[in-house]
Design an enzyme around this catalytic site. Structure first.
Site, mmCIF file in Angstrom:
data_model
loop_
_atom_site.group_PDB
_atom_site.id
_atom_site.type_symbol
_atom_site.label_atom_id
_atom_site.label_comp_id
_atom_site.label_asym_id
_atom_site.label_seq_id
_atom_site.Cartn_x
_atom_site.Cartn_y
_atom_site.Cartn_z
ATOM 1 N N ARG A 113 29.681 0.259 28.488
ATOM 2 C CA ARG A 113 30.413 1.254 27.169
ATOM 3 C C ARG A 113 29.806 1.544 26.416
ATOM 4 N NH1 ARG A 113 30.179 -1.750 22.493
ATOM 5 N NH2 ARG A 113 31.690 -1.258 20.871
ATOM 6 N N LYS A 130 21.300 0.657 21.057
ATOM 7 C CA LYS A 130 21.254 -0.473 20.297
ATOM 8 C C LYS A 130 19.343 -0.353 20.360
ATOM 9 C CE LYS A 130 25.046 -3.248 21.948
ATOM 10 N NZ LYS A 130 25.592 -3.975 22.788
#
Ligand code: 7PM
Length: 292
Positions: free
Chosen positions: A256, A222
């Site tokens: 995740r 991210k």
């Protein structure tokens, strides 16, 4: 013993579990058409399982930061063929969607978990999961709408705001008869949050454990990791593994990730060092190994 109750599996969360990401964007697996795309996606699922994934998360790109929504028919055409194949691989399969129509079709097909970045706020979404006797659910926090949420994220206290939101969603599901054991909660890294917000959520993640529901965390690749390392998305492996370990240390039960093999190795080392709670099945079996 903490378990995550899902359609076919009771997932033991005594030790952090790894959820492998299967991203069904047109650019990921589809050069060569729909059928070739499905085969390539399923080959990727098998790779992730060899690498040690405990759960597969299949997403048809319904809601991504800065993106336009994908039509229901298109999302179904991307997700269902891969879901059917993935359900035969022997692990729980999650479907990443915000659309009640996709949830219903996925559950009908046998999906184990509904993973909704919108926290089941679309009309009919709560009803779609509540109509199923036992599917697992991940409720994520997002501020704003994907198209614009990164423009001006604002919170008085990001941890308190996220906790209040998630508590409200848990209560709504309880009113619809959904047992807590079916839930995990996700602070929603990058969904209407600055890098500072995301890192405050990580530093104070343990406060969210007070909600009494296991946490799922998604830091993989991210932009906040780019913000601290200065690296583009293709060079965030070490940062992603570091963030996943930090989330596990701060009490996350499910991680995740895109890079399953590296994350699983890192967790093994921390588990061997006693930094994480136990777990035996896919963990290290030190007694049977030599000292190398
Ligand atoms: C483009 C931008 C593609 C962002 C994909 C993404 C999460 C999730 C996603 C998460 C849960 C990604 C995201 N992120 N579901 N789905 N938690 N529960 O980086 O953080 O995979 S999509």
């Amino acid at each position: 013993m903490t378990v995550w109750t899902t359609t076919r599996y009771a997932i033991d969360l005594a030790t952090p579990r790894v959820m492998g990401i299967v991203n069904l964007t047109p650019d990921s697996f589809s050069d060569g058409g729909r059928h070739a795309g499905t085969s390539a996606a399923l080959a990727h699922c098998e790779r992730l399982l060899k690498d040690g994934a405990d759960i597969l998360d299949i997403g048809g790109e319904s809601t991504r930061p800065g993106s336009d929504p994908v039509p229901v028919d298109e999302e179904l055409a991307r997700v269902l063929p891969v879901l059917r194949g993935a359900l035969a691989l022997g692990v729980p399969v999650s479907v990443d969607t915000v659309k009640p129509e996709v949830m219903r079709a996925a559950l009908e097909t046998g999906a184990d978990i509904v993973n909704d970045v919108n926290g089941l706020r679309r009309p009919g979404a709560v009803e779609a999961v509540a109509a199923h006797p036992s599917c697992g659910i991940c409720l994520m926090h997002m501020q704003g709408e994907p198209k614009s949420m990164q423009e001006h994220p604002h919170y008085d206290d990001v941890v308190a705001d996220v906790a209040r939101f998630l508590a409200e969603r848990v209560a709504t599901l309880a009113e619809h008869g959904v047992a807590r054991e079916r839930l995990t909660l996700d602070p929603g890294v990058g969904f209407g949050k600055t890098a500072a917000h995301n890192f405050e959520l990580l530093a104070r993640q343990r406060e969210l454990l007070a909600l009494g529901v296991p946490l799922l965390a998604g830091w993989s690749r991210k932009s906040s990791l780019g913000a601290v390392t200065g690296r583009p998305i293709g060079q965030r492996l070490a940062a992603s593994v570091a963030a996943a370990l930090a989330a596990a240390l701060q009490g996350a039960s499910v991680l995740r990730v895109h890079d399953v093999a590296e994350t699983v190795d890192a967790l093994k080392v921390w588990r061997a060092a006693g930094l994480l709670p136990g777990g035996t099945d896919r963990g290290s079996d030190l007694a049977s190994q030599s000292g190398r």
